[in-house]
Write a protein that holds these residues in place. Sequence first.
Motif, PDB file in Angstrom:
ATOM      1  N   MET A 109       0.823  -1.211   0.000  1.00  0.00           N
ATOM      2  CA  MET A 109       0.000   0.000   0.000  1.00  0.00           C
ATOM      3  C   MET A 109       0.857   1.260   0.000  1.00  0.00           C
ATOM      4  O   MET A 109       0.602   2.201  -0.763  1.00  0.00           O
ATOM      5  CB  MET A 109      -0.923  -0.010   1.214  1.00  0.00           C
ATOM      6  N   VAL A 110       1.886   1.296   0.845  1.00  0.00           N
ATOM      7  CA  VAL A 110       2.724   2.493   0.944  1.00  0.00           C
ATOM      8  C   VAL A 110       3.490   2.732  -0.363  1.00  0.00           C
ATOM      9  O   VAL A 110       3.612   3.874  -0.826  1.00  0.00           O
ATOM     10  CB  VAL A 110       3.692   2.357   2.134  1.00  0.00           C
ATOM     11  N   ALA A 111       3.986   1.658  -0.973  1.00  0.00           N
ATOM     12  CA  ALA A 111       4.708   1.816  -2.232  1.00  0.00           C
ATOM     13  C   ALA A 111       3.804   2.354  -3.330  1.00  0.00           C
ATOM     14  O   ALA A 111       4.216   3.226  -4.119  1.00  0.00           O
ATOM     15  CB  ALA A 111       5.315   0.469  -2.651  1.00  0.00           C
ATOM     16  N   THR A 112       2.572   1.872  -3.381  1.00  0.00           N
ATOM     17  CA  THR A 112       1.632   2.372  -4.395  1.00  0.00           C
ATOM     18  C   THR A 112       1.318   3.846  -4.189  1.00  0.00           C
ATOM     19  O   THR A 112       1.336   4.649  -5.129  1.00  0.00           O
ATOM     20  CB  THR A 112       0.339   1.550  -4.361  1.00  0.00           C
ATOM     21  N   LEU A 113       1.003   4.220  -2.950  1.00  0.00           N
ATOM     22  CA  LEU A 113       0.694   5.621  -2.661  1.00  0.00           C
ATOM     23  C   LEU A 113       1.893   6.522  -2.955  1.00  0.00           C
ATOM     24  O   LEU A 113       1.730   7.628  -3.484  1.00  0.00           O
ATOM     25  CB  LEU A 113       0.265   5.761  -1.200  1.00  0.00           C
ATOM     26  N   ALA A 114       3.087   6.054  -2.610  1.00  0.00           N
ATOM     27  CA  ALA A 114       4.270   6.866  -2.855  1.00  0.00           C
ATOM     28  C   ALA A 114       4.527   7.039  -4.355  1.00  0.00           C
ATOM     29  O   ALA A 114       4.870   8.145  -4.814  1.00  0.00           O
ATOM     30  CB  ALA A 114       5.486   6.222  -2.185  1.00  0.00           C
ATOM     31  N   LEU A 115       4.342   5.966  -5.130  1.00  0.00           N
ATOM     32  CA  LEU A 115       4.579   6.062  -6.569  1.00  0.00           C
ATOM     33  C   LEU A 115       3.574   6.987  -7.244  1.00  0.00           C
ATOM     34  O   LEU A 115       3.963   7.898  -8.004  1.00  0.00           O
ATOM     35  CB  LEU A 115       4.506   4.662  -7.184  1.00  0.00           C
ATOM     36  N   VAL A 116       2.289   6.784  -6.963  1.00  0.00           N
ATOM     37  CA  VAL A 116       1.262   7.632  -7.585  1.00  0.00           C
ATOM     38  C   VAL A 116       1.402   9.079  -7.127  1.00  0.00           C
ATOM     39  O   VAL A 116       1.339  10.024  -7.933  1.00  0.00           O
ATOM     40  CB  VAL A 116      -0.143   7.081  -7.274  1.00  0.00           C
ATOM     41  N   GLY A 117       1.595   9.272  -5.823  1.00  0.00           N
ATOM     42  CA  GLY A 117       1.755  10.629  -5.309  1.00  0.00           C
ATOM     43  C   GLY A 117       2.979  11.323  -5.864  1.00  0.00           C
ATOM     44  O   GLY A 117       2.947  12.522  -6.180  1.00  0.00           O
ATOM     45  N   GLY A 118       4.084  10.574  -6.017  1.00  0.00           N
ATOM     46  CA  GLY A 118       5.287  11.167  -6.578  1.00  0.00           C
ATOM     47  C   GLY A 118       5.116  11.584  -8.028  1.00  0.00           C
ATOM     48  O   GLY A 118       5.551  12.670  -8.430  1.00  0.00           O
ATOM     49  N   LEU A 119       4.456  10.737  -8.823  1.00  0.00           N
ATOM     50  CA  LEU A 119       4.227  11.085 -10.226  1.00  0.00           C
ATOM     51  C   LEU A 119       3.322  12.314 -10.346  1.00  0.00           C
ATOM     52  O   LEU A 119       3.601  13.228 -11.134  1.00  0.00           O
ATOM     53  CB  LEU A 119       3.597   9.907 -10.961  1.00  0.00           C
ATOM     54  N   GLY A 196     -14.715   8.820  -2.311  1.00  0.00           N
ATOM     55  CA  GLY A 196     -14.392   7.749  -3.249  1.00  0.00           C
ATOM     56  C   GLY A 196     -12.962   7.254  -3.093  1.00  0.00           C
ATOM     57  O   GLY A 196     -12.706   6.045  -3.155  1.00  0.00           O
ATOM     58  N   ALA A 197     -12.017   8.192  -2.876  1.00  0.00           N
ATOM     59  CA  ALA A 197     -10.622   7.787  -2.693  1.00  0.00           C
ATOM     60  C   ALA A 197     -10.450   6.956  -1.424  1.00  0.00           C
ATOM     61  O   ALA A 197      -9.752   5.930  -1.421  1.00  0.00           O
ATOM     62  CB  ALA A 197      -9.723   9.025  -2.643  1.00  0.00           C
ATOM     63  N   LEU A 198     -11.081   7.377  -0.333  1.00  0.00           N
ATOM     64  CA  LEU A 198     -10.997   6.605   0.907  1.00  0.00           C
ATOM     65  C   LEU A 198     -11.634   5.235   0.760  1.00  0.00           C
ATOM     66  O   LEU A 198     -11.104   4.228   1.256  1.00  0.00           O
ATOM     67  CB  LEU A 198     -11.660   7.384   2.053  1.00  0.00           C
ATOM     68  N   LEU A 199     -12.782   5.178   0.067  1.00  0.00           N
ATOM     69  CA  LEU A 199     -13.432   3.889  -0.154  1.00  0.00           C
ATOM     70  C   LEU A 199     -12.551   2.960  -0.990  1.00  0.00           C
ATOM     71  O   LEU A 199     -12.439   1.756  -0.698  1.00  0.00           O
ATOM     72  CB  LEU A 199     -14.779   4.095  -0.843  1.00  0.00           C
ATOM     73  N   ALA A 200     -11.897   3.512  -2.008  1.00  0.00           N
ATOM     74  CA  ALA A 200     -10.996   2.699  -2.827  1.00  0.00           C
ATOM     75  C   ALA A 200      -9.818   2.184  -2.006  1.00  0.00           C
ATOM     76  O   ALA A 200      -9.415   1.016  -2.128  1.00  0.00           O
ATOM     77  CB  ALA A 200     -10.501   3.510  -4.021  1.00  0.00           C
ATOM     78  N   LEU A 201      -9.248   3.028  -1.143  1.00  0.00           N
ATOM     79  CA  LEU A 201      -8.129   2.591  -0.308  1.00  0.00           C
ATOM     80  C   LEU A 201      -8.543   1.512   0.678  1.00  0.00           C
ATOM     81  O   LEU A 201      -7.837   0.503   0.857  1.00  0.00           O
ATOM     82  CB  LEU A 201      -7.532   3.798   0.426  1.00  0.00           C
ATOM     83  N   PHE A 202      -9.686   1.707   1.334  1.00  0.00           N
ATOM     84  CA  PHE A 202     -10.143   0.710   2.300  1.00  0.00           C
ATOM     85  C   PHE A 202     -10.487  -0.610   1.604  1.00  0.00           C
ATOM     86  O   PHE A 202     -10.168  -1.692   2.110  1.00  0.00           O
ATOM     87  CB  PHE A 202     -11.352   1.237   3.063  1.00  0.00           C
ATOM     88  N   ALA A 203     -11.130  -0.526   0.439  1.00  0.00           N
ATOM     89  CA  ALA A 203     -11.463  -1.750  -0.292  1.00  0.00           C
ATOM     90  C   ALA A 203     -10.195  -2.477  -0.733  1.00  0.00           C
ATOM     91  O   ALA A 203     -10.104  -3.712  -0.636  1.00  0.00           O
ATOM     92  CB  ALA A 203     -12.344  -1.413  -1.498  1.00  0.00           C
ATOM     93  N   THR A 204      -9.201  -1.733  -1.201  1.00  0.00           N
ATOM     94  CA  THR A 204      -7.933  -2.352  -1.579  1.00  0.00           C
ATOM     95  C   THR A 204      -7.264  -3.014  -0.391  1.00  0.00           C
ATOM     96  O   THR A 204      -6.743  -4.141  -0.491  1.00  0.00           O
ATOM     97  CB  THR A 204      -6.989  -1.296  -2.183  1.00  0.00           C
ATOM     98  N   LEU A 205      -7.278  -2.349   0.754  1.00  0.00           N
ATOM     99  CA  LEU A 205      -6.666  -2.906   1.961  1.00  0.00           C
ATOM    100  C   LEU A 205      -7.328  -4.217   2.364  1.00  0.00           C
ATOM    101  O   LEU A 205      -6.650  -5.212   2.663  1.00  0.00           O
ATOM    102  CB  LEU A 205      -6.750  -1.882   3.091  1.00  0.00           C
TER     103      LEU A 205
END
Length: 408
Positions: A109-119, A196-205
Amino acid sequence: MTEAKGTSRARRGRVRRTTASERAAERAAGPRRDAADSVPYAMRVAAAWSWRLLLVGGVVAVAIFLVIQLRLVIIPVLVAVLLSALLVPFSTFLQRHRWPKWLAVVLAMVATLALVGGLLTLGISQIVRGSADLADQSVIAWNDFRSWLLEGPLHITPDQFDQAVQQVVEAAQRDSGVLVSGALSVSSSIGHFVAGALLALFATLFILIDGRGIWNWLVGIFPRRARAAIDGAGRSGWATLENFVRVQIFVAAIDAVGIGLGALLLGVPLAIPIAVLVFLGSFIPIVGAVVTGALAVFVALVYNGWGIALLMLGVVLLVQQVEGHVLQPLIMGTAVKVHPLGVVIAVATGSLLAGIPGALFAVPVAAVLNVMILYVSGGTWKQAEPPSPEETHSPLWRTVPQRPGYGR
């Protein structure tokens, strides 16, 4: 007595004679047929197909209507499924190498958030820095273009130019309304977007933590005789989705590197933001490539003139041709077994129904449905054992209160 017996024999004789005559008349007239028997066989087959097609079409229409009405929930869940198709293999790989499950999930999860946020941060910061200069250059390029039309060999009058511009603007607004309607309806407010973003994160988790248990619970909803088919079709669809996500990331990276490197070599400003936008836009088939390619050509035209803009257009077309004729058949064809015409129709239908989200999810949904339908129609699931409720050993289900003596 004798007279009575004679009378009864005469009556029976008349009855027999009458019955025999009626039978002779029926044989002469041919066998009696019902109304259904008089309908031709081809018509009966067409009628049987027709009411079944109407029933299937009605179910599909109701399903699409419900998806559109519940889009604020469905779209984040679909985003979570796409992210999970990418992160579940990574988390499983770490767990096979003796990483704790919680640490593998957190790292994914952290790697995904860091990659998308960095881009996003890199692209937005570069665009903000050059926005003022881009606006000034756009005004200068527009004035030069207008002067060439009015004073050049075409001899266009100012009224004709203004009418043409007005028509182009109206056509763009009319055609783009369908495309952006889905995005505007989904992110009509900051609150909806954040939710929607929070729901997507929780569903992914939760999919990373207990994806197998969630799937077993969904399979358990169906009748026992259908569970083997549903389970096998779902697993086949999930494998196809994993292949699609990996291949799509690879193709998007090649597009971004090719177009971004071409812009850098031609001296086009904002090469890094262009590469980032190309990478993100490549996840939307056809539409994303056209929009991001047009943006790259526009920036080259504004800053570098017609010559460099034509060269930039050649670079964009070359990269897209390599993707369409080399990468797509060799790589994407093995991962997503959908004909190119089916891809175009799916993207067009998704854009018409749900705008940009529809175009984003059209190809993976079509690919997964194609594989699932082929699996069910193949019949290999008939030899498989359906999953039992005891296969779910997730600790999350133990947090659900249950009545004494009740088994899930």
